[in-house]
Motif scaffolding. Structure first.
Motif, PDB file in Angstrom:
ATOM      1  N   ALA A 192      12.536  18.124   5.484  1.00  0.00           N
ATOM      2  CA  ALA A 192      13.286  19.318   5.094  1.00  0.00           C
ATOM      3  C   ALA A 192      13.668  19.269   3.621  1.00  0.00           C
ATOM      4  CB  ALA A 192      14.531  19.457   5.973  1.00  0.00           C
ATOM      5  N   ALA A 193      14.112  18.104   3.167  1.00  0.00           N
ATOM      6  CA  ALA A 193      14.503  17.986   1.763  1.00  0.00           C
ATOM      7  C   ALA A 193      13.289  18.120   0.838  1.00  0.00           C
ATOM      8  CB  ALA A 193      15.197  16.648   1.530  1.00  0.00           C
ATOM      9  N   ALA A 194      12.116  17.660   1.287  1.00  0.00           N
ATOM     10  CA  ALA A 194      10.910  17.769   0.468  1.00  0.00           C
ATOM     11  C   ALA A 194      10.518  19.223   0.258  1.00  0.00           C
ATOM     12  CB  ALA A 194       9.768  16.995   1.118  1.00  0.00           C
ATOM     13  N   VAL A 195      10.624  20.023   1.319  1.00  0.00           N
ATOM     14  CA  VAL A 195      10.308  21.449   1.181  1.00  0.00           C
ATOM     15  C   VAL A 195      11.266  22.116   0.195  1.00  0.00           C
ATOM     16  CG1 VAL A 195      10.190  23.652   2.399  1.00  0.00           C
ATOM     17  CG2 VAL A 195       9.275  21.591   3.470  1.00  0.00           C
ATOM     18  N   ALA A 196      12.575  21.835   0.371  1.00  0.00           N
ATOM     19  CA  ALA A 196      13.557  22.432  -0.536  1.00  0.00           C
ATOM     20  C   ALA A 196      13.367  21.922  -1.963  1.00  0.00           C
ATOM     21  CB  ALA A 196      14.967  22.131  -0.038  1.00  0.00           C
ATOM     22  N   GLY A 197      13.130  20.619  -2.120  1.00  0.00           N
ATOM     23  CA  GLY A 197      12.942  20.066  -3.450  1.00  0.00           C
ATOM     24  C   GLY A 197      11.710  20.611  -4.145  1.00  0.00           C
ATOM     25  N   ALA A 198      10.624  20.827  -3.369  1.00  0.00           N
ATOM     26  CA  ALA A 198       9.406  21.385  -3.962  1.00  0.00           C
ATOM     27  C   ALA A 198       9.653  22.790  -4.476  1.00  0.00           C
ATOM     28  CB  ALA A 198       8.277  21.379  -2.929  1.00  0.00           C
ATOM     29  N   ARG A 199      10.391  23.581  -3.736  1.00  0.00           N
ATOM     30  CA  ARG A 199      10.680  24.940  -4.192  1.00  0.00           C
ATOM     31  C   ARG A 199      11.538  24.937  -5.446  1.00  0.00           C
ATOM     32  NH1 ARG A 199      11.996  27.802   1.707  1.00  0.00           N
ATOM     33  NH2 ARG A 199       9.853  27.593   2.543  1.00  0.00           N
ATOM     34  N   VAL A 200      12.543  24.051  -5.486  1.00  0.00           N
ATOM     35  CA  VAL A 200      13.396  23.967  -6.670  1.00  0.00           C
ATOM     36  C   VAL A 200      12.587  23.481  -7.869  1.00  0.00           C
ATOM     37  CG1 VAL A 200      15.392  22.817  -7.687  1.00  0.00           C
ATOM     38  CG2 VAL A 200      15.495  23.646  -5.327  1.00  0.00           C
ATOM     39  N   GLY A 201      11.774  22.442  -7.678  1.00  0.00           N
ATOM     40  CA  GLY A 201      10.961  21.920  -8.771  1.00  0.00           C
ATOM     41  C   GLY A 201       9.955  22.931  -9.291  1.00  0.00           C
ATOM     42  N   ASP A 202       9.343  23.688  -8.379  1.00  0.00           N
ATOM     43  CA  ASP A 202       8.377  24.691  -8.812  1.00  0.00           C
ATOM     44  C   ASP A 202       9.059  25.806  -9.594  1.00  0.00           C
ATOM     45  OD1 ASP A 202       5.535  25.742  -8.572  1.00  0.00           O
ATOM     46  OD2 ASP A 202       6.652  27.419  -7.702  1.00  0.00           O
ATOM     47  N   ALA A 203      10.260  26.200  -9.154  1.00  0.00           N
ATOM     48  CA  ALA A 203      10.991  27.237  -9.888  1.00  0.00           C
ATOM     49  C   ALA A 203      11.359  26.763 -11.291  1.00  0.00           C
ATOM     50  CB  ALA A 203      12.253  27.631  -9.114  1.00  0.00           C
ATOM     51  N   LEU A 204      11.788  25.508 -11.414  1.00  0.00           N
ATOM     52  CA  LEU A 204      12.109  24.967 -12.737  1.00  0.00           C
ATOM     53  C   LEU A 204      10.855  24.879 -13.607  1.00  0.00           C
ATOM     54  CD1 LEU A 204      14.589  22.097 -11.776  1.00  0.00           C
ATOM     55  CD2 LEU A 204      15.141  24.318 -12.766  1.00  0.00           C
ATOM     56  N   ALA A 205       9.728  24.481 -12.997  1.00  0.00           N
ATOM     57  CA  ALA A 205       8.481  24.360 -13.757  1.00  0.00           C
ATOM     58  C   ALA A 205       8.009  25.709 -14.266  1.00  0.00           C
ATOM     59  CB  ALA A 205       7.411  23.706 -12.890  1.00  0.00           C
ATOM     60  N   VAL A 206       8.209  26.751 -13.458  1.00  0.00           N
ATOM     61  CA  VAL A 206       7.817  28.088 -13.895  1.00  0.00           C
ATOM     62  C   VAL A 206       8.610  28.497 -15.131  1.00  0.00           C
ATOM     63  CG1 VAL A 206       7.871  30.533 -13.286  1.00  0.00           C
ATOM     64  CG2 VAL A 206       6.998  28.869 -11.650  1.00  0.00           C
ATOM     65  N   ASN A 207       9.909  28.221 -15.124  1.00  0.00           N
ATOM     66  CA  ASN A 207      10.742  28.576 -16.271  1.00  0.00           C
ATOM     67  C   ASN A 207      10.369  27.772 -17.516  1.00  0.00           C
ATOM     68  OD1 ASN A 207      12.221  30.377 -14.714  1.00  0.00           O
ATOM     69  ND2 ASN A 207      13.711  28.824 -14.094  1.00  0.00           N
ATOM     70  N   VAL A 208       9.949  26.522 -17.309  1.00  0.00           N
ATOM     71  CA  VAL A 208       9.640  25.662 -18.450  1.00  0.00           C
ATOM     72  C   VAL A 208       8.269  25.973 -19.030  1.00  0.00           C
ATOM     73  CG1 VAL A 208       9.218  23.286 -19.181  1.00  0.00           C
ATOM     74  CG2 VAL A 208      11.139  23.807 -17.673  1.00  0.00           C
TER      75      VAL A 208
END
Length: 386
Positions: A95-111
């Protein structure tokens, strides 16, 4: 509370803290993998890959083989408490991996995505190269000579590689240049998606010869003459007859081969020249010939000239010239011909538009003029429209 109960409660708290800690670590690892995937592949990470990365860390941390090895080998018994902790840790890690992947992808998009060039969209590609596969069916361009069938057969289903990180426009430009340089294609009309997929491809041979460069009402004639030593195409000359000495006409040299000279002149004067006679040529001072310069530049450019008529109900009606993703060189209407119209000038039904653009843009412009599709809009116009 008895010492035994305190010991059990402390163990439960420790096991719960371990599960939470492993879940946080799994989420952090999945977020890092998502950032790396977005940077490398220019796309979001699949959830399965994120879960695999997260639970792998949990498995390594728990050393699952030590807990279940005895049962798998058929010796010993399983510790139910440790097994329960393992299951809970795996569920929390997933569960944490799914949530972490979404957060990381959102940050990567902004960067990463905000730093992309504004001139166009980056082609979505996975890997170090962009592989473009040409369609099986390659069409012929209208109003152009067809390319040889063997060239089209060689192009069908051909895969071409390009460096990653190109915009859609850059990929289109490189693909067109590659087709022209490697396969001798004169003109290319193609539609390409953001994924680098070619949806439509048409090719045509570059129009060669003198005919395409002759103005209306003119002709080309080959005669025997005495051209100057350094005579070259574009020289203006007077054509004189020796017997009797008389001025026949004025013309422009298009080609010289020994004593055979090809002249471009008015069609009405072509009958005055006799191929059996020999003429004298008098070279005249050079003068600006904007029509010849334009024809020469147009033949060497990727763009071509198209003529479209704006029909009733066409989306071009009422559209400003500056909003169209093409160079509008002239508009013919009821008031005559308007050369190089201003960007704010709006089109009206019944007008004829002369546009200079790439073949794919002209094809979209012709469809819009008939009312069968959207017009090709300039970048600022598309932004305003959105």
């Amino acid at each position: 509370m008895t010492p035994v109960q305190l010991q059990v409660a402390a163990r439960v708290v420790a096991e719960a803290a371990l599960v939470v800690s492993l879940g946080l670590v799994a989420g952090a690892v999945a977020a890092g993998v998502a950032v790396a995937h977005r940077w490398y592949a220019r796309g979001g990470i699949p959830e399965g890959l994120a879960v695999l990365a997260g639970v792998s860390v949990v498995a390594v941390a728990l050393n699952t083989t030590a807990v279940l090895g005895g049962v798998i080998d058929g010796v010993g018994t399983i510790d139910e408490t440790k097994a329960l902790v393992n299951v809970a840790a795996f569920l929390a890690g997933a569960a944490a991996a799914v949530a972490g992947a979404r957060v990381g992808d959102a940050l990567a998009v902004n960067v990463f995505e905000e730093d992309l060039p504004e001139v166009g969209r980056i082609v979505r590609s996975v890997g170090r190269h962009i592989t473009v596969t040409l369609p099986e069916e390659i069409a012929d361009m209208d109003d152009h000579d067809p390319v040889p069938p063997e060239v089209k057969a060689e192009l069908a289903c051909r895969s071409l590689s390009f460096p990653r990180g190109l915009t859609v426009d850059e990929l289109r430009s490189r693909l067109v240049t590659r087709l022209k340089a490697d396969y001798g294609v004169g003109y290319v009309d193609l539609d390409i998606t953001e994924d680098g997929e070619v949806e439509y491809l048409a090719v045509g041979s570059r129009v060669a010869g003198i005919g395409p460069t002759l103005a209306p009402g003119s002709a080309a004639v080959a005669v025997r003459a005495d051209p100057a030593f350094s005579a070259s195409p574009g020289d203006l000359v007077q054509v004189w007859d020796d017997d009797p000495l008389a001025l026949v006409t004025s013309a422009e040299i298009r080609a010289v081969a020994g004593e055979t000279v090809t002249l471009a002149l008015d069609a009405s004067d072509a009958d005055r020249l006799d191929s059996s006679d020999r003429y004298r040529l008098v070279t005249l001072p050079a003068e600006a010939r904007s029509d010849r310069e334009f024809a020469a530049l147009l033949r060497a450019a990727d763009e071509t000239l198209g003529v479209v008529a704006v029909a009733e109900g066409s989306p071009l009606a009422g559209l400003a010239v500056g909003a169209i993703d093409a160079s509008i060189v002239a508009i013919r209407g009821e008031e005559g011909v308007a050369a190089l119209p201003k960007r704010g000038r709006r089109l009206a039904p019944g007008e004829t538009v002369y546009a200079l653009a790439r073949p794919d843009v002209l094809r979209r412009l012709e469809s819009a003029a008939r009312g069968e599709g959207r017009p090709p809009l300039a970048a600022e116009a598309e932004g305003a429209d959105d």
